[in-house]
Motif scaffolding. Structure first.
Motif, PDB file in Angstrom:
ATOM      1  N   GLY A 182       5.528  17.876   7.435  1.00 22.10           N
ATOM      2  CA  GLY A 182       6.245  17.186   6.542  1.00 22.10           C
ATOM      3  C   GLY A 182       5.729  17.545   4.761  1.00 22.10           C
ATOM      4  O   GLY A 182       4.771  17.905   4.799  1.00 22.10           O
ATOM      5  N   ASP A 183       6.653  17.068   4.070  1.00 16.94           N
ATOM      6  CA  ASP A 183       6.127  17.451   2.666  1.00 16.94           C
ATOM      7  C   ASP A 183       4.687  16.553   2.552  1.00 16.94           C
ATOM      8  O   ASP A 183       3.870  17.017   1.628  1.00 16.94           O
ATOM      9  N   LYS A 184       4.549  15.363   2.975  1.00 15.86           N
ATOM     10  CA  LYS A 184       3.758  14.870   2.824  1.00 15.86           C
ATOM     11  C   LYS A 184       3.758  13.470   3.837  1.00 15.86           C
ATOM     12  O   LYS A 184       4.857  12.920   4.133  1.00 15.86           O
ATOM     13  N   VAL A 185       2.660  13.124   4.450  1.00 15.63           N
ATOM     14  CA  VAL A 185       2.522  12.054   5.253  1.00 15.63           C
ATOM     15  C   VAL A 185       1.209  11.030   4.942  1.00 15.63           C
ATOM     16  O   VAL A 185       0.544  11.689   4.394  1.00 15.63           O
ATOM     17  N   ASP A 186       1.460   9.983   5.520  1.00 15.93           N
ATOM     18  CA  ASP A 186       0.038   9.078   4.944  1.00 15.93           C
ATOM     19  C   ASP A 186      -0.567   8.572   6.413  1.00 15.93           C
ATOM     20  O   ASP A 186       0.140   8.330   7.314  1.00 15.93           O
ATOM     21  N   THR A 187      -1.904   8.420   6.608  1.00 18.64           N
ATOM     22  CA  THR A 187      -2.416   7.763   7.848  1.00 18.64           C
ATOM     23  C   THR A 187      -1.973   6.555   7.835  1.00 18.64           C
ATOM     24  O   THR A 187      -1.450   5.663   6.733  1.00 18.64           O
ATOM     25  N   THR A 188      -1.901   5.788   8.805  1.00 18.00           N
ATOM     26  CA  THR A 188      -1.561   4.457   9.095  1.00 18.00           C
ATOM     27  C   THR A 188      -2.489   3.425   8.378  1.00 18.00           C
ATOM     28  O   THR A 188      -3.607   3.682   8.328  1.00 18.00           O
ATOM     29  N   PHE A 189      -1.905   2.405   7.834  1.00 18.81           N
ATOM     30  CA  PHE A 189      -2.745   1.320   7.030  1.00 18.81           C
ATOM     31  C   PHE A 189      -3.775   0.737   8.091  1.00 18.81           C
ATOM     32  O   PHE A 189      -3.284   0.179   9.225  1.00 18.81           O
ATOM     33  N   VAL A 190      -4.990   0.546   7.649  1.00 20.70           N
ATOM     34  CA  VAL A 190      -5.806  -0.095   8.436  1.00 20.70           C
ATOM     35  C   VAL A 190      -6.449  -1.159   7.294  1.00 20.70           C
ATOM     36  O   VAL A 190      -7.118  -0.950   6.566  1.00 20.70           O
ATOM     37  N   PRO A 191      -6.534  -2.327   7.605  1.00 18.93           N
ATOM     38  CA  PRO A 191      -7.027  -3.430   6.782  1.00 18.93           C
ATOM     39  C   PRO A 191      -8.593  -3.284   6.814  1.00 18.93           C
ATOM     40  O   PRO A 191      -9.290  -2.940   7.531  1.00 18.93           O
ATOM     41  N   ASN A 192      -9.275  -3.231   5.563  1.00 16.43           N
ATOM     42  CA  ASN A 192     -10.333  -3.296   5.096  1.00 16.43           C
ATOM     43  C   ASN A 192     -11.251  -1.982   5.496  1.00 16.43           C
ATOM     44  O   ASN A 192     -12.284  -2.080   5.463  1.00 16.43           O
ATOM     45  N   ALA A 224      -8.739   8.152  12.611  1.00 17.09           N
ATOM     46  CA  ALA A 224      -7.675   7.540  11.687  1.00 17.09           C
ATOM     47  C   ALA A 224      -6.193   7.672  12.655  1.00 17.09           C
ATOM     48  O   ALA A 224      -6.328   8.601  13.582  1.00 17.09           O
ATOM     49  N   LEU A 225      -5.254   7.038  12.441  1.00 15.31           N
ATOM     50  CA  LEU A 225      -4.125   6.995  13.169  1.00 15.31           C
ATOM     51  C   LEU A 225      -3.059   7.652  12.203  1.00 15.31           C
ATOM     52  O   LEU A 225      -2.719   7.464  11.077  1.00 15.31           O
ATOM     53  N   LEU A 226      -2.260   8.598  12.868  1.00 14.68           N
ATOM     54  CA  LEU A 226      -0.896   8.995  12.375  1.00 14.68           C
ATOM     55  C   LEU A 226       0.210   8.496  13.408  1.00 14.68           C
ATOM     56  O   LEU A 226       0.157   8.742  14.485  1.00 14.68           O
TER      57      LEU A 226
END
Length: 474
Positions: A237-247, A301-303
């Motif tokens: 994709g043009d850009k993706v983010d890793t999944t949010f992880v608290p702290n 990290a999670l995607l």
């Protein structure tokens, strides 16, 4: 050269992307009547859908297979001075070598420069920037370290964040901005700034200053093992983010741009829960992170599996070239990867990275490079000679004018069309008056009507057409 626009009778539904994570659906604006205002000649709204070009020009036949691409990259690194393996860098640099590298990277420009508020840079300003390059700390022998990029970052002319413009005062063009580097990329660390906030690094296709906080220093063998991991994902994709992880900011919502490659965690090391989330609906990757002491480690990290990524590289086909290019459509132009975006060479470079193909950074380096199949035109070349090549282009061919590159996506009604990341828009109107406009983003345009000024067309200035293909690296 201007032609009347012809109405198009229907919108074509795109077939599924071979090897990609998603299939396309027509944008909602294509399914009904939506406002469409354009000053771009010979472009209709339907042409902004990838399906328009895929239906006419897409082919799933591989242009190069994986072995051919690997050979292409090896030959490019061996023969082109603008593409390197950073991990092959010498373990030490002499004082002369390091001074020359800093001098080539951080030279004072010959034309005036200005801060954003209009204040002209003085000799004292440049003296301050040069002082921070820390030439005085160079030794007779200087150890080279190795590291990895842990967050999207900028490569800079000098070790400073100061935005500097030329006399035109175009705020979009920061003249200290050179390029970008991305998570998972290896670098050779050549020197440190006097304020200890910047590293001089050699990435695979550029050498410049980068924030020290964006680089983790590691063991070369460990970095090489990561870079050669058998199982990996590539961002398509043009850009993706890793999944949010608290702290856990190092692995949470990290931006990953097209072409980023990250190693997958081995199956035996994946547990049912990763950072408190069930792992089964995610890709679990090994993300390089910077420890508090500046050293490298790898964290999970999670995607989401819904992310626009693929396991392994995409097949290099005309279908995928068009599909990948259109994922950037409408993104604002980012000089030297500024604005968390990209410029013309970043645009084509990131498309080809999804297939595992490396390229030099600058358009002049690409256009002059002998890799690939090349058609070159000197000042004596006629328009007819250039048109003869244009009439036989293939999807993905790259067209070079001074300072710019475009990617061919096909013909319509006998007119060649390109997709490119571009600042200006110029052409002759029906009354032969020059139209001086702006695109300032990734755009679909016809090639032949475009002009740099009233008397000079893009065709006039085309000096090279390049095809990325097997067996043609010289």
């Amino acid at each position: 050269m201007n032609k009347s626009r012809k109405s198009l009778l229907s919108v074509i539904v795109l077939s599924a992307l071979m090897g990609a994570a998603h299939s396309y659906a027509e944008p909602s604006s294509m399914q009904g009547v939506a406002p469409f205002v354009s000053d771009v000649p010979q472009v209709q709204q339907v042409m902004l859908s990838p399906s328009f070009w895929l239906e006419r020009h897409a082919d799933h036949t591989p242009i190069m297979n994986r072995a051919q691409i690997q050979a292409f990259n090896r030959d490019l690194i061996a023969t082109n001075k603008h593409v390197i393996d950073p991990l092959a860098y010498s373990s030490e640099l002499s004082a002369q070598q390091l001074r020359a590298t800093i001098g080539n990277t951080s030279s004072t420009p010959s034309s005036p420069r200005f801060y954003v508020d209009g204040t002209a840079l003085t000799e004292a300003d440049f003296a301050r920037y040069h002082a921070n390059t820390n030439i005085g700390a160079i030794k007779e022998s200087n150890k080279v370290h190795f590291g990895m990029v842990v967050t999207r970052t900028s490569l800079r002319t000098f070790p400073t964040d100061d935005r500097v413009l030329n006399a035109e005062m175009d705020v979009d063009l920061d003249r200290f901005q050179e390029s970008g580097a991305f998570p998972g990329e290896a670098v050779a660390i050549l020197h440190q700034s006097a304020d200890k906030q910047w590293y001089l690094v050699a990435a695979y296709n550029y050498t410049a200053w980068v924030k020290k906080s964006d680089i983790a220093v590691g063991n070369k063998a460990e970095i090489r093992d990561y870079m050669h991991a058998k199982d990996f994902i590539v961002v398509t994709g043009d850009k993706v983010d890793t999944t949010f992880v608290p702290n856990k900011p190092h692995v949470s919502q990290v931006q990953l741009d097209m072409g980023v490659r990250l190693a997958l965690m081995p199956q035996q090391d994946i547990e049912h829960l990763t950072h408190g989330q069930n792992s089964f609906a995610s890709y679990i990757v090994k993300l390089p992170v910077r420890n508090s002491d500046g050293t490298l480690s790898f964290n999970t990290a999670l995607l989401p599996r819904s992310s626009d990524v693929t396991v392994g590289y995409l097949p290099l086909t005309s279908h995928n070239l068009i599909a990948q290019g259109f994922k950037f459509l409408g993104e604002r132009y980012g000089w030297g990867h500024d604005y968390k975006a990209r410029d013309c060479t970043g645009f084509v470079g990131e498309i080809y990275k999804t297939f595992g193909v490396l390229m030099p950074r600058n358009s002049s380096w690409q256009g002059a490079g002998e890799y690939g199949q090349n058609w070159r035109f000197d000042s004596s070349a006629t328009s007819q000679q250039k048109l003869a090549v244009l009439n036989n282009m293939q999807v993905g061919d790259l067209i070079y004018i001074p300072g710019h590159v475009m990617m061919y996506i096909g013909d319509y009604d006998g007119e060649p069309y390109v997709i490119h990341d571009v600042k200006g828009l110029g052409y002759l109107k029906d009354n032969d008056e020059f139209y001086d406009g702006e695109l300032n983003g990734v755009s679909v345009t016809p090639l032949l009507p475009l002009h740099l000024n009233a008397s000079t067309s893009y065709l006039d200035k085309t000096y090279a057409i390049k095809r990325i293909a097997a067996g043609t690296v010289q």
